[in-house]
Design a protein around this motif. Sequence first.
Motif, PDB file in Angstrom:
ATOM      1  N   LEU A  75      -6.402  -0.769   9.789  1.00  0.00           N
ATOM      2  CA  LEU A  75      -5.818   0.304   8.990  1.00  0.00           C
ATOM      3  C   LEU A  75      -5.515  -0.228   7.603  1.00  0.00           C
ATOM      4  CD1 LEU A  75      -3.378   1.896  11.576  1.00  0.00           C
ATOM      5  CD2 LEU A  75      -5.654   2.677  10.910  1.00  0.00           C
ATOM      6  N   VAL A  76      -5.840   0.556   6.594  1.00  0.00           N
ATOM      7  CA  VAL A  76      -5.642   0.160   5.209  1.00  0.00           C
ATOM      8  C   VAL A  76      -4.581   1.063   4.601  1.00  0.00           C
ATOM      9  CG1 VAL A  76      -6.745  -0.087   2.961  1.00  0.00           C
ATOM     10  CG2 VAL A  76      -8.047  -0.541   5.043  1.00  0.00           C
ATOM     11  N   ALA A  77      -3.568   0.466   4.013  1.00  0.00           N
ATOM     12  CA  ALA A  77      -2.506   1.224   3.355  1.00  0.00           C
ATOM     13  C   ALA A  77      -2.753   1.227   1.855  1.00  0.00           C
ATOM     14  CB  ALA A  77      -1.148   0.606   3.654  1.00  0.00           C
ATOM     15  N   ALA A  78      -2.665   2.385   1.264  1.00  0.00           N
ATOM     16  CA  ALA A  78      -2.815   2.507  -0.185  1.00  0.00           C
ATOM     17  C   ALA A  78      -1.434   2.602  -0.808  1.00  0.00           C
ATOM     18  CB  ALA A  78      -3.635   3.743  -0.532  1.00  0.00           C
ATOM     19  N   GLU A  79      -1.279   1.976  -1.952  1.00  0.00           N
ATOM     20  CA  GLU A  79      -0.012   2.032  -2.656  1.00  0.00           C
ATOM     21  C   GLU A  79       0.116   3.376  -3.345  1.00  0.00           C
ATOM     22  OE1 GLU A  79       2.145  -0.397  -6.231  1.00  0.00           O
ATOM     23  OE2 GLU A  79       0.863  -1.493  -4.852  1.00  0.00           O
TER      24      GLU A  79
ATOM     25  N   SER B 131      -2.830  13.966   9.700  1.00  0.00           N
ATOM     26  CA  SER B 131      -1.819  13.908  10.755  1.00  0.00           C
ATOM     27  C   SER B 131      -2.012  12.667  11.613  1.00  0.00           C
ATOM     28  CB  SER B 131      -1.897  15.162  11.636  1.00  0.00           C
ATOM     29  OG  SER B 131      -3.050  15.110  12.466  1.00  0.00           O
ATOM     30  N   TYR B 132      -0.935  12.265  12.247  1.00  0.00           N
ATOM     31  CA  TYR B 132      -0.985  11.118  13.149  1.00  0.00           C
ATOM     32  C   TYR B 132      -2.003  11.370  14.262  1.00  0.00           C
ATOM     33  CZ  TYR B 132       0.514   7.634  16.548  1.00  0.00           C
ATOM     34  OH  TYR B 132       0.537   6.590  17.444  1.00  0.00           O
ATOM     35  N   GLY B 133      -1.990  12.584  14.804  1.00  0.00           N
ATOM     36  CA  GLY B 133      -2.922  12.929  15.881  1.00  0.00           C
ATOM     37  C   GLY B 133      -4.371  12.823  15.441  1.00  0.00           C
ATOM     38  N   ALA B 134      -4.668  13.253  14.222  1.00  0.00           N
ATOM     39  CA  ALA B 134      -6.042  13.167  13.708  1.00  0.00           C
ATOM     40  C   ALA B 134      -6.459  11.711  13.517  1.00  0.00           C
ATOM     41  CB  ALA B 134      -6.158  13.931  12.393  1.00  0.00           C
ATOM     42  N   LEU B 135      -5.541  10.885  13.046  1.00  0.00           N
ATOM     43  CA  LEU B 135      -5.847   9.467  12.861  1.00  0.00           C
ATOM     44  C   LEU B 135      -6.098   8.790  14.207  1.00  0.00           C
ATOM     45  CD1 LEU B 135      -6.145   7.051  10.997  1.00  0.00           C
ATOM     46  CD2 LEU B 135      -3.658   6.756  11.099  1.00  0.00           C
ATOM     47  N   MET B 136      -5.266   9.090  15.194  1.00  0.00           N
ATOM     48  CA  MET B 136      -5.465   8.503  16.522  1.00  0.00           C
ATOM     49  C   MET B 136      -6.774   8.994  17.152  1.00  0.00           C
ATOM     50  SD  MET B 136      -3.105   6.344  17.028  1.00  0.00           S
ATOM     51  CE  MET B 136      -3.205   6.014  15.280  1.00  0.00           C
ATOM     52  N   ALA B 137      -7.120  10.256  16.928  1.00  0.00           N
ATOM     53  CA  ALA B 137      -8.389  10.783  17.436  1.00  0.00           C
ATOM     54  C   ALA B 137      -9.564  10.055  16.799  1.00  0.00           C
ATOM     55  CB  ALA B 137      -8.483  12.285  17.179  1.00  0.00           C
ATOM     56  N   LEU B 138      -9.467   9.756  15.505  1.00  0.00           N
ATOM     57  CA  LEU B 138     -10.519   9.006  14.826  1.00  0.00           C
ATOM     58  C   LEU B 138     -10.651   7.609  15.421  1.00  0.00           C
ATOM     59  CD1 LEU B 138     -12.601   8.462  12.615  1.00  0.00           C
ATOM     60  CD2 LEU B 138     -10.693   7.829  11.139  1.00  0.00           C
ATOM     61  N   LEU B 139      -9.522   6.928  15.623  1.00  0.00           N
ATOM     62  CA  LEU B 139      -9.570   5.590  16.205  1.00  0.00           C
ATOM     63  C   LEU B 139     -10.153   5.625  17.619  1.00  0.00           C
ATOM     64  CD1 LEU B 139      -6.177   4.134  14.935  1.00  0.00           C
ATOM     65  CD2 LEU B 139      -8.478   3.726  14.019  1.00  0.00           C
TER      66      LEU B 139
ATOM     67  N   ILE C 212     -14.309  -2.337  10.841  1.00  0.00           N
ATOM     68  CA  ILE C 212     -14.225  -0.999  10.261  1.00  0.00           C
ATOM     69  C   ILE C 212     -12.830  -0.833   9.665  1.00  0.00           C
ATOM     70  CG2 ILE C 212     -14.388   1.477  10.713  1.00  0.00           C
ATOM     71  CD1 ILE C 212     -17.009  -0.052  11.295  1.00  0.00           C
ATOM     72  N   PHE C 213     -12.777  -0.499   8.379  1.00  0.00           N
ATOM     73  CA  PHE C 213     -11.511  -0.269   7.693  1.00  0.00           C
ATOM     74  C   PHE C 213     -11.265   1.224   7.598  1.00  0.00           C
ATOM     75  CE2 PHE C 213     -12.970  -4.375   6.294  1.00  0.00           C
ATOM     76  CZ  PHE C 213     -11.823  -5.143   6.348  1.00  0.00           C
ATOM     77  N   VAL C 214     -10.098   1.661   8.044  1.00  0.00           N
ATOM     78  CA  VAL C 214      -9.747   3.081   8.057  1.00  0.00           C
ATOM     79  C   VAL C 214      -8.540   3.286   7.156  1.00  0.00           C
ATOM     80  CG1 VAL C 214      -8.984   5.018   9.494  1.00  0.00           C
ATOM     81  CG2 VAL C 214     -10.597   3.330  10.423  1.00  0.00           C
ATOM     82  N   GLY C 215      -8.672   4.195   6.213  1.00  0.00           N
ATOM     83  CA  GLY C 215      -7.560   4.525   5.328  1.00  0.00           C
ATOM     84  C   GLY C 215      -7.254   6.011   5.415  1.00  0.00           C
ATOM     85  N   ALA C 216      -5.997   6.361   5.290  1.00  0.00           N
ATOM     86  CA  ALA C 216      -5.575   7.758   5.326  1.00  0.00           C
ATOM     87  C   ALA C 216      -4.302   7.890   4.504  1.00  0.00           C
ATOM     88  CB  ALA C 216      -5.330   8.200   6.760  1.00  0.00           C
ATOM     89  N   ASP C 217      -4.050   9.094   4.042  1.00  0.00           N
ATOM     90  CA  ASP C 217      -2.803   9.330   3.321  1.00  0.00           C
ATOM     91  C   ASP C 217      -1.956  10.344   4.084  1.00  0.00           C
ATOM     92  OD1 ASP C 217      -3.846  11.848   2.746  1.00  0.00           O
ATOM     93  OD2 ASP C 217      -4.348  11.364   0.681  1.00  0.00           O
ATOM     94  N   HIS C 218      -0.912  10.827   3.457  1.00  0.00           N
ATOM     95  CA  HIS C 218       0.048  11.710   4.109  1.00  0.00           C
ATOM     96  C   HIS C 218      -0.553  13.045   4.562  1.00  0.00           C
ATOM     97  CE1 HIS C 218       0.019  13.099  -0.054  1.00  0.00           C
ATOM     98  NE2 HIS C 218       0.458  14.252   0.401  1.00  0.00           N
ATOM     99  N   ARG C 219      -1.725  13.396   4.041  1.00  0.00           N
ATOM    100  CA  ARG C 219      -2.351  14.663   4.425  1.00  0.00           C
ATOM    101  C   ARG C 219      -3.019  14.598   5.790  1.00  0.00           C
ATOM    102  NH1 ARG C 219      -5.777  15.159  -0.914  1.00  0.00           N
ATOM    103  NH2 ARG C 219      -5.913  12.968  -0.363  1.00  0.00           N
TER     104      ARG C 219
END
Length: 76
Positions: free
Chosen positions: A59-63, A38-46, A29-36
């Motif tokens: 985790l996928v980083a976008a340029e 929050s860290y807490g929301a990303l950790m909750a998703l994981l 599963i590839f998860v991508g997120a941007d600055h919008r």
Amino acid sequence: VSHSQLRLRSEALAHALAAASGGDPTAQIFVGADHRVSYGALMALLDTLRAAGYSQLALVAAERTTSANAESPAAQ
């Protein structure tokens, strides 16, 4: 499994992943997120993904494409 971007409520996430992965909990599963996001929301998703039985998470980083990056030596 590759899909276009989807926005799902957390209660629908496990069902959508089961359908997309054919019920295979070893699917990556590839998860991508941007600055919008929050860290807490990303950790909750994981945590939600792990609780659903998925352990192959990436985790996928976008340029970024801002003018500040265009002037950065790292962007060249």
